[in-house]
Design a protein around this motif. Structure first.
Motif, short mmCIF file in Angstrom:
data_model
loop_
_atom_site.label_atom_id
_atom_site.label_comp_id
_atom_site.label_asym_id
_atom_site.label_seq_id
_atom_site.Cartn_x
_atom_site.Cartn_y
_atom_site.Cartn_z
N VAL A 115 58.46 48.70 44.27
CA VAL A 115 57.56 47.57 44.04
C VAL A 115 56.15 47.86 44.55
CG1 VAL A 115 57.17 45.12 44.62
CG2 VAL A 115 59.46 45.91 44.00
N HIS A 116 56.00 48.75 45.52
CA HIS A 116 54.67 49.03 46.07
C HIS A 116 53.75 49.70 45.06
CE1 HIS A 116 56.53 52.99 46.72
NE2 HIS A 116 55.30 53.47 46.79
N HIS A 117 54.28 50.13 43.92
CA HIS A 117 53.43 50.69 42.87
C HIS A 117 52.70 49.61 42.08
CE1 HIS A 117 54.97 54.65 43.63
NE2 HIS A 117 56.20 54.34 43.28
N LEU A 118 53.12 48.36 42.23
CA LEU A 118 52.51 47.26 41.48
C LEU A 118 51.28 46.71 42.20
CD1 LEU A 118 55.72 45.23 40.52
CD2 LEU A 118 54.63 47.08 39.24
N THR A 119 50.38 46.13 41.43
CA THR A 119 49.25 45.42 42.02
C THR A 119 49.73 44.12 42.65
OG1 THR A 119 48.74 44.14 40.03
CG2 THR A 119 47.74 46.35 40.22
N SER A 120 48.85 43.48 43.40
CA SER A 120 49.21 42.21 44.04
C SER A 120 49.61 41.17 42.99
CB SER A 120 48.03 41.69 44.87
OG SER A 120 47.69 42.59 45.89
N ASP A 121 48.84 41.07 41.92
CA ASP A 121 49.16 40.10 40.87
C ASP A 121 50.50 40.42 40.21
OD1 ASP A 121 46.86 38.68 41.34
OD2 ASP A 121 45.73 39.60 39.68
N GLU A 122 50.74 41.70 39.98
CA GLU A 122 52.01 42.10 39.36
C GLU A 122 53.19 41.80 40.27
OE1 GLU A 122 50.58 45.81 36.50
OE2 GLU A 122 50.99 46.17 38.63
N VAL A 135 55.03 48.95 53.07
CA VAL A 135 54.11 47.84 53.26
C VAL A 135 52.85 48.36 53.94
CG1 VAL A 135 55.92 46.10 53.36
CG2 VAL A 135 55.15 47.19 55.48
N ARG A 136 51.80 47.59 53.84
CA ARG A 136 50.51 47.99 54.39
C ARG A 136 50.21 47.19 55.66
NH1 ARG A 136 45.66 45.69 53.87
NH2 ARG A 136 46.34 44.33 52.16
N PHE A 137 49.64 47.86 56.64
CA PHE A 137 49.15 47.18 57.83
C PHE A 137 47.70 46.76 57.62
CE2 PHE A 137 52.44 49.85 60.03
CZ PHE A 137 53.19 48.80 60.52
N ASP A 138 47.35 45.61 58.15
CA ASP A 138 45.95 45.17 58.12
C ASP A 138 45.08 46.01 59.05
OD1 ASP A 138 45.56 43.21 56.21
OD2 ASP A 138 46.38 41.63 57.47
N ALA A 139 45.67 46.47 60.13
CA ALA A 139 44.91 47.20 61.15
C ALA A 139 44.86 48.69 60.80
CB ALA A 139 45.55 47.01 62.52
N ASP A 140 43.66 49.24 60.75
CA ASP A 140 43.48 50.64 60.37
C ASP A 140 44.21 51.59 61.32
OD1 ASP A 140 41.95 49.92 58.20
OD2 ASP A 140 40.02 50.27 59.21
N HIS A 141 44.20 51.27 62.62
CA HIS A 141 44.81 52.20 63.57
C HIS A 141 46.32 52.26 63.39
CE1 HIS A 141 45.81 48.58 65.92
NE2 HIS A 141 46.61 49.35 66.64
N ASP A 193 51.07 46.13 49.70
CA ASP A 193 50.48 44.93 50.30
C ASP A 193 51.14 44.68 51.65
OD1 ASP A 193 48.58 43.52 48.34
OD2 ASP A 193 50.26 44.05 47.05
N THR A 194 50.55 43.77 52.42
CA THR A 194 51.12 43.48 53.73
C THR A 194 52.45 42.75 53.57
OG1 THR A 194 50.07 41.31 53.97
CG2 THR A 194 48.80 43.25 54.70
N LEU A 195 53.29 42.90 54.55
CA LEU A 195 54.57 42.20 54.55
C LEU A 195 54.34 40.69 54.58
CD1 LEU A 195 57.65 42.15 54.74
CD2 LEU A 195 57.42 42.49 57.22
N THR A 196 53.38 40.24 55.36
CA THR A 196 53.09 38.81 55.45
C THR A 196 52.73 38.22 54.10
OG1 THR A 196 52.31 39.05 57.74
CG2 THR A 196 51.62 37.08 56.55
N ASP A 197 51.85 38.91 53.36
CA ASP A 197 51.47 38.41 52.04
C ASP A 197 52.68 38.30 51.12
OD1 ASP A 197 48.80 38.08 52.62
OD2 ASP A 197 48.17 39.99 51.77
N ASN A 225 55.72 51.35 58.61
CA ASN A 225 55.30 50.70 57.37
C ASN A 225 56.38 50.74 56.28
OD1 ASN A 225 54.90 53.48 57.21
ND2 ASN A 225 53.29 53.31 55.68
N PHE A 226 57.62 50.77 56.69
CA PHE A 226 58.75 50.60 55.77
C PHE A 226 59.51 49.35 56.18
CE2 PHE A 226 57.76 55.09 55.80
CZ PHE A 226 57.76 55.42 54.46
N ALA A 227 59.78 48.48 55.21
CA ALA A 227 60.39 47.20 55.53
C ALA A 227 61.40 46.79 54.47
CB ALA A 227 59.31 46.12 55.66
#
Length: 229
Positions: free
Chosen positions: A120-127, A151-157, A194-198, A219-221
């Motif tokens: 699913v991470h290959h899809l855009t947010s809208d998709e 999943v993506r983290f909001d924090a760069d570090h 995208d972030t897990l929260t979103d 970043n795997f969930a």
């Protein structure tokens, strides 16, 4: 031309290769398969989106002996490997080439369970939001959706930390990093995590209840939700 998810040019090396780059790959699969409320003796009709070589499919069919699975992927090469691997399960599995959210889920079938892994991470947010709505529609009342993914983290570090963790994991599996990266064919252009929260919010907006994250390692969930009864 490679397609999203075709990590290696030769699909026969996908299984050992993905285990070398996805930390706790089997644990991620176990989290998906442990989450459904169904028992082993219950008939469950399952849709798997992004079935790849059929590794998770085989595990599900083994763990739930009364299950049947529609396994969908867009890659001819991956599905050829899945057909070989899943032949022993006979008519309990149907393999179909297609994309999501465009082709699947369709309105023709209802499923007790929808699962996906590292797709699913290959899809855009809208998709993703469209897909979650379509999955909700395709489930029977009380049915569940579980996804194991990047999943993506909001924090760069934290993104930097996750990247370092994966490189250490690769080395721990006995791959020389340079050798491995020379074999690695995936492109960041295909990835849009995208972030897990979103994504939990989008599941709620799609109508799911009992929305939750079940398992996470960097970043795997694994996360999902239920269609209310």
């Amino acid at each position: 031309m490679k397609k999203p998810g075709e990590v290696f040019e030769d699909s026969r090396v996908y299984d050992p290769g993905i285990e070398a780059i996805v930390p706790r790959y089997d644990e991620l699969h176990d989290a998906i398969l442990n989450a459904p409320p169904q028992g082993r003796s219950e008939d469950i009709h399952v849709l798997e989106l992004g079935a790849g070589t059929g590794e998770l499919t085989a595990k599900l069919l083994t763990r739930f002996p009364e299950s049947s699975v529609l396994a969908v992927d867009h890659s001819e090469r991956m599905l050829a490997e899945a057909e070989r691997k899943l032949e022993t399960f006979g008519d309990r599995v149907q393999i179909e080439q297609g994309t999501f959210p465009d082709d699947h889920p369709s309105g023709e079938s209802k499923f007790d369970l929808v699962i996906s892994s590292l797709a699913v991470h290959h899809l855009t947010s809208d998709e993703k939001q469209t897909l979650f709505s379509n999955i909700h529609e395709a489930l029977v009342p009380g049915g569940w959706f579980f996804n194991g993914d990047v999943v993506r983290f909001d924090a760069d570090h934290l993104e930097t930390l996750s990247d370092a963790m994966i490189k250490n994991w690769v080395r721990s599996k006995g791959w020389e990093e340079e050798e491995f990266m020379n074999r690695w064919q995936a492109s960041d252009d295909y990835d849009d995590p995208d972030t897990l929260t979103d994504q939990l919010v989008w599941l709620r907006e799609a109508g799911f209840d009992s929305v939750t994250s079940i398992w996470q390692y960097y970043n795997f969930a694994v996360y999902g939700g239920r269609k209310s009864e």
